[in-house]
Design a protein around this motif. Sequence first.
Motif, PDB file in Angstrom:
ATOM      1  N   GLU A  15       0.833  -1.200   0.000  1.00 57.67           N
ATOM      2  CA  GLU A  15       0.000   0.000   0.000  1.00 57.67           C
ATOM      3  C   GLU A  15       0.866   1.247   0.000  1.00 57.67           C
ATOM      4  N   ASN A  16       1.889   1.252   0.855  1.00 56.37           N
ATOM      5  CA  ASN A  16       2.768   2.422   0.961  1.00 56.37           C
ATOM      6  C   ASN A  16       3.588   2.649  -0.299  1.00 56.37           C
ATOM      7  N   ARG A  17       3.789   1.589  -1.073  1.00 60.65           N
ATOM      8  CA  ARG A  17       4.491   1.736  -2.351  1.00 60.65           C
ATOM      9  C   ARG A  17       3.575   2.247  -3.453  1.00 60.65           C
ATOM     10  N   GLY A  18       2.303   2.375  -3.172  1.00 62.91           N
ATOM     11  CA  GLY A  18       1.349   2.835  -4.178  1.00 62.91           C
ATOM     12  C   GLY A  18       0.765   1.725  -5.023  1.00 62.91           C
ATOM     13  N   ILE A  19       0.938   0.470  -4.594  1.00 63.95           N
ATOM     14  CA  ILE A  19       0.348  -0.648  -5.341  1.00 63.95           C
ATOM     15  C   ILE A  19      -1.161  -0.620  -5.139  1.00 63.95           C
ATOM     16  N   GLU A  20      -1.905  -0.638  -6.247  1.00 62.78           N
ATOM     17  CA  GLU A  20      -3.367  -0.561  -6.189  1.00 62.78           C
ATOM     18  C   GLU A  20      -4.038  -1.875  -6.557  1.00 62.78           C
ATOM     19  N   HIS A  21      -3.317  -2.747  -7.274  1.00 62.88           N
ATOM     20  CA  HIS A  21      -3.905  -4.005  -7.736  1.00 62.88           C
ATOM     21  C   HIS A  21      -2.874  -5.118  -7.641  1.00 62.88           C
ATOM     22  N   ILE A  22      -3.338  -6.315  -7.345  1.00 64.77           N
ATOM     23  CA  ILE A  22      -2.526  -7.524  -7.379  1.00 64.77           C
ATOM     24  C   ILE A  22      -3.280  -8.547  -8.224  1.00 64.77           C
ATOM     25  N   PHE A  23      -2.578  -9.203  -9.120  1.00 60.46           N
ATOM     26  CA  PHE A  23      -3.177 -10.213  -9.989  1.00 60.46           C
ATOM     27  C   PHE A  23      -2.746 -11.595  -9.515  1.00 60.46           C
ATOM     28  N   GLY A  24      -3.679 -12.531  -9.469  1.00 60.08           N
ATOM     29  CA  GLY A  24      -3.244 -13.840  -9.002  1.00 60.08           C
ATOM     30  C   GLY A  24      -4.350 -14.853  -8.890  1.00 60.08           C
ATOM     31  N   LEU A  25      -4.003 -15.916  -8.179  1.00 61.59           N
ATOM     32  CA  LEU A  25      -4.914 -17.033  -7.968  1.00 61.59           C
ATOM     33  C   LEU A  25      -4.561 -17.666  -6.628  1.00 61.59           C
ATOM     34  N   CYS A  26      -5.566 -18.107  -5.917  1.00 62.72           N
ATOM     35  CA  CYS A  26      -5.348 -18.617  -4.568  1.00 62.72           C
ATOM     36  C   CYS A  26      -4.705 -20.002  -4.559  1.00 62.72           C
ATOM     37  N   ASN A  35      -5.863 -13.239   3.055  1.00 69.10           N
ATOM     38  CA  ASN A  35      -6.547 -12.836   4.282  1.00 69.10           C
ATOM     39  C   ASN A  35      -6.141 -11.423   4.684  1.00 69.10           C
ATOM     40  N   ALA A  36      -4.851 -11.125   4.553  1.00 69.66           N
ATOM     41  CA  ALA A  36      -4.367  -9.799   4.935  1.00 69.66           C
ATOM     42  C   ALA A  36      -4.886  -8.708   3.996  1.00 69.66           C
ATOM     43  N   LEU A  37      -5.277  -9.104   2.771  1.00 72.18           N
ATOM     44  CA  LEU A  37      -5.810  -8.121   1.823  1.00 72.18           C
ATOM     45  C   LEU A  37      -7.242  -7.704   2.149  1.00 72.18           C
ATOM     46  N   GLU A  38      -7.927  -8.486   2.988  1.00 67.22           N
ATOM     47  CA  GLU A  38      -9.295  -8.113   3.349  1.00 67.22           C
ATOM     48  C   GLU A  38      -9.278  -6.774   4.079  1.00 67.22           C
ATOM     49  N   GLY A  39     -10.022  -5.844   3.541  1.00 69.80           N
ATOM     50  CA  GLY A  39     -10.052  -4.505   4.129  1.00 69.80           C
ATOM     51  C   GLY A  39      -8.989  -3.579   3.583  1.00 69.80           C
ATOM     52  N   SER A  40      -8.081  -4.097   2.774  1.00 71.91           N
ATOM     53  CA  SER A  40      -7.040  -3.260   2.181  1.00 71.91           C
ATOM     54  C   SER A  40      -7.610  -2.476   1.004  1.00 71.91           C
ATOM     55  N   LYS A  41      -6.988  -1.339   0.721  1.00 69.65           N
ATOM     56  CA  LYS A  41      -7.389  -0.575  -0.459  1.00 69.65           C
ATOM     57  C   LYS A  41      -6.821  -1.191  -1.741  1.00 69.65           C
ATOM     58  N   ILE A  42      -5.942  -2.183  -1.601  1.00 68.92           N
ATOM     59  CA  ILE A  42      -5.436  -2.911  -2.767  1.00 68.92           C
ATOM     60  C   ILE A  42      -6.521  -3.867  -3.247  1.00 68.92           C
ATOM     61  N   ARG A  43      -6.762  -3.868  -4.557  1.00 67.06           N
ATOM     62  CA  ARG A  43      -7.788  -4.716  -5.156  1.00 67.06           C
ATOM     63  C   ARG A  43      -7.130  -5.976  -5.717  1.00 67.06           C
ATOM     64  N   PHE A  44      -7.577  -7.117  -5.259  1.00 70.44           N
ATOM     65  CA  PHE A  44      -7.058  -8.386  -5.769  1.00 70.44           C
ATOM     66  C   PHE A  44      -7.868  -8.783  -7.001  1.00 70.44           C
ATOM     67  N   ILE A  45      -7.182  -8.899  -8.143  1.00 69.90           N
ATOM     68  CA  ILE A  45      -7.828  -9.303  -9.392  1.00 69.90           C
ATOM     69  C   ILE A  45      -7.725 -10.826  -9.493  1.00 69.90           C
ATOM     70  N   ASN A  46      -8.843 -11.469  -9.228  1.00 73.15           N
ATOM     71  CA  ASN A  46      -8.900 -12.925  -9.120  1.00 73.15           C
ATOM     72  C   ASN A  46      -9.031 -13.554 -10.504  1.00 73.15           C
ATOM     73  N   THR A  47      -8.099 -14.422 -10.870  1.00 71.85           N
ATOM     74  CA  THR A  47      -8.129 -15.055 -12.179  1.00 71.85           C
ATOM     75  C   THR A  47      -8.392 -16.554 -12.036  1.00 71.85           C
TER      76      THR A  47
END
Length: 587
Positions: A15-26, A35-47
Amino acid sequence: MKKQTISHQLVRYLENRGIEHIFGLCGHTNIAVLNALEGSKIRFINTRHEQIASHAADGYARAKKQASVVLSHLGPGLTNASTGVANAALDSIPMVVIAGDIPSYYYGKHPHQEINLHADASQWEIYRPFVKRAWRVDTPELFPEIMEKAFQLAESGRPGPVLVNVPMDFFSREIDPALFERVSRHTRALNKPSIDDETARQIVQALLDAEAPVIQAGGGVILADAAEELKAFVDHMGIPVAHSLMGKGVLPDDHDLVLGMTGFWGTELVNGKCLNADWVFGVGTRFAEADCSSWEKEFTFDFDKSKLIHIDIDPSEIGRNYPVAIGAVADLKQALKVLNRVAREMLPQPRRNEALRQEIAEFRKTFVAGNQKFVEDDCFPMMPERILSVVREVLPRDAIITTDVGWNKNGVGQQFPIYTPGSILTPGGYATMGFGAPAALGAKVACPDRVVVSLVGDGGFGQNPAMLATAVEEDIPAIWIVMNNFAFGTIAGLQKAHYGTTVGTLFRKDDQPYQADFAAVARAYGAEGVKVESAAEFKEVLERAVKSNKPFVIDVAMKNNPVPTTGHWNILDIYSPDGGVSHVSTD
C-alpha cells in the motif's frame, strides 16, 4: 514495538508503495496474504489461471508504467504463470512475482506439490533463466529487505520481472515492524544515467554531417517515457524515424517523418531508407531478428556500408548484433534531454527536409491506395484489412490496443495507425500466443477511462477464454475482437507455401471449418457477445461495444490471407532454400 505477521506487514508495505492491484490465484501457500488483503485498499484481481494473471499483470504494467504484482501458489501455480512472466521479461516489463512455497521445516521431505527432483525446495530455480533475479527467502527477518530490493531491481536499468519465493509458514510468522519501517526510508526511484555534452555533440555532429541518416526507435523509448523527447529531437533535426515492432507508436503514425516498421513485415520505403542510410541512430532497440530481416544485409540494415550510433540502458545490447561507431549506456529520456539541448546549440534553426517529407507522404498515399480494394471489399468472411480499417475508424486516437500473434500483430504493426505513444501492447520478444486477451484486462484496470480493445486471433483467444470470468466478476469492460480464420493462420500460410500441406494448423471437423462460437462463450460467462454475420454489420457492432461499457466479445470470421512483406525471415530459406517463397492464403 509489537510484532505483526509478515502477511499483514507485506500488504501495508505494498500500500505504501502505491500498489493498487494484485493479480493472481489462490492456493494453500498464499491464503495468508489473501486474508491480509481483506479490508485493504489494494484490489485483488482474481483469475482462473495463473497465465491469465501474469499476462494481465504484464498489460497492467505497460499501461500503468510501474511494476505490477503477481501473487502465485507453489508448483503448478508458479509454472502456469511462467509463460506470462517470461513474456514480460523478454519485453522488459517490470513485475514482482510473490510466490508461496512449501513450509521451511519440510525441506527435503517432498511435501505436497513441491518441485525437488534435483534439489530440495528449489522451485525458484525454474524462473532463473528469464527473471532479473529470483530470491528464496530463507530468513523471515530478511523478507522486508528482499521486497525492497525486488521492486528496485524490477524497475531500474532495463526493467523486468523478479521472483520472491516465500515458504508459506513465513507469511504467518511475526516479525518486528521496524524492519519494514527501515526499508520504507529508502528512495522509491533511482536517478537514471544520462550522457555528457561531449558525447551529445559527437552524436549530433555525426547526424548533421550525414547525407541520409535514419533513426531506428525501439520499445525502450516507451519504457523510458521518452516519446515526447524523441519527437522534439526528430522535429528539430529533420531525421526520418523507422521503428521496431515494439517501437510502434513512439511517434504518431501520422507524423510526417515516420517511415514505419522495419524488417520482415516492413514496407519497401522503410527497409530501403534503412538499407541506404549512411548513419543509423538506434534508440532503445535491440535490433531483433524480425525487425532486421534476420540480420541479412540485403534487406534492411547493412552495417558494412552504414555506421551505427546506439543508445540503450542495457550495455549488453550495444554491439550485440551490429558493430557500433558511437555507443552510450543511458536512460533515453535523460539522454534525449541532453541531445535536444545540444542540438539547438549546434543547429539554432530546425531542418525541415521537405523533399523527404513529401516522399513519405506520397508513399503513404500509394500504400493506402494499394490496400483500398481490400478495405472496401464486402466479402464475408471479412478481409483483415477491412477489419483493421473499421477498428481504426471507430476508436478514439488514444484507445489502447492489445495484440496477440499472427495477422493481429504483424498486420497491425504494418497497417494500423497508432497515434498515442504507449497505446499498443504487443508480445514482441517472446511472441506469446495467448497474451493479447488477458493483457487487455490489465490495461483496462490500469486505465479505466480509456477504450481498450484486444485484436486477437481465434487461436490466441482460445488459449485463455476463462479470462472472461475475471472480466465479468471484476467489472472490467474491455472489448475483444476475435479475428477468426479457423486456423493458426500465419503458420498455416507458411506450411502451405513451403510444403503444400496444412497438417495441424487448420481447425476442421468433418472436413469443414470448426471453431467455438466465442460470442456464445462470452454470453455464457455473463459478458456481451456478438457473432458478426456480414462485413456491413461489423462497424455497428463495434460502436455498440464501445458504448456498452461492458466486457464485450465480437467474433468476426476473417479470410486467412497473409500479411504482405518486403523484408526477409531466414526460416523461409530453411524451408525452401533459394525458393523466394513466403506465406500464402489458405482460403
